[in-house]
Scaffold this active site. Structure first.
Site, PDB file in Angstrom:
ATOM      1  CD  GLU A  27     127.078 -74.491  47.947  1.00  0.00           C
ATOM      2  OE1 GLU A  27     128.316 -74.276  48.728  1.00  0.00           O
ATOM      3  OE2 GLU A  27     126.991 -75.654  48.031  1.00  0.00           O
ATOM      4  CE  LYS A 161     128.897 -81.873  46.028  1.00  0.00           C
ATOM      5  NZ  LYS A 161     127.454 -81.779  47.254  1.00  0.00           N
TER       6      LYS A 161
END
Length: 303
Positions: A27, A161
């Site tokens: 990405e 995350k």
């Protein structure tokens, strides 16, 4: 215009597809929103080299000039890093970026979609989005989670995350029927830290085992993707107990400054860089490289 007209493969990616070589999608949000310059470009190039060194071909994805570019040249990567107002593209606005010609960096969801369109089955990233803290009142849940049941791409990451509500993130993934596999340990990792205090739903320890699991899911007709949680190397982690204080402070700062929606994650990552005196970036780079290595090995085993 057909889908194939919207996708531009780099020479390296096109040659790999023609020869049946393994590919790993990468990405670009990490380039435009996740790291400062020049660390972002240097990391992106290093990650591509790691994919190559482990038997696969990197396919870094971005939206540029109204096209989905799968595989970026060095010049294109530098150009992307230097652009202003790059959209952080997900499922909701991918077509908008393409129709308006605005540049876009792909999130986990958008990278899964575009990788699948290009025929790439494995994707390496840092960490996925998930359920944000306080989501029971804000309803702030990343579109990343809802992409997994739709799109058959395996995502290798270091977990959600750590600024997120990881228990709620795992609950949503379970509800959506998304397999979560942790590599080499019985606890789900928490991005910068190897430990989260949460048991992993599934554990596999070798790339060939993960490839066999992916193949078996396809064989019995199960839809959607697979999440592979790959712990950051021990030498590079920041222990969870230490990170907790930094994360709480960064999130409190985001709330104070009125940061919302897609801007929360890049804001918090920036504050973490300041609060840890640069250590969070070092760990972030290490875990992305580690994920690229494993993704390449899985892609090679699938082939």
């Amino acid at each position: 215009m057909s889908k194939s007209d919207l996708i531009i493969l780099s020479d390296e990616v096109a040659a790999a597809k023609a020869d049946g070589k393994p590919l790993v999608a990468l990405e670009t949000t990490i380039v435009t929103h996740g790291m400062p310059y020049p660390d972002n470009v240097a990391t992106a190039r290093a990650v591509e080299d790691i994919v190559r060194a482990n038997g696969a071909v990197p396919a870094t994805i971005a939206i540029m000039d109204g096209k989905i570019r799968v595989g970026l040249t060095a010049d294109e990567l530098e150009r992307l890093a230097g652009l202003k107002d790059v959209m952080k593209v997900s499922r909701a606005d991918l077509a908008f970026a393409l129709s308006t010609g605005r540049p876009g960096a792909t999130t986990v969801a958008a990278t899964m979609i575009t990788a699948h369109l290009a025929g790439v089955r494995v994707f390496a990233t840092g960490g996925i989005g998930g359920v944000h803290r306080g989501a029971e009142t804000t309803y702030d849940v990343s579109a990343d989670l809802y992409e997994f049941p739709k799109t058959p791409v395996t995502v290798v990451c270091a977990g959600a995350k750590a600024l997120l509500d990881i228990p709620k993130t795992l609950e949503v993934l379970e509800t959506l029927g998304v397999p979560v596999v942790t590599v080499g340990q019985d606890e789900v990792p928490a991005f910068w830290s190897r430990e989260s205090g949460l048991p992993t739903p599934l554990r596999l320890d070798a790339p060939r085992e993960i490839a066999a699991f992916i193949a078996k899911r396809a064989e019995i007709g199960l839809e959607g993707g697979l999440l592979v949680a790959n712990p950051v190397p021990l030498a590079d982690e920041i222990p969870a107990a230490e990170m907790r204080g930094y994360i709480d402070q960064a999130i409190a700062d985001a709330e104070r400054d009125g940061i919302r929606a897609k801007q929360v994650t890049p804001y918090v990552l920036g504050r973490m860089l300041e609060l840890t005196a640069g250590r969070s970036l070092v760990t972030n780079i290490a875990l992305v490289k580690n994920n690229a290595r494993l993704a390449a090995e899985i892609a090679a085993a699938l082939v």
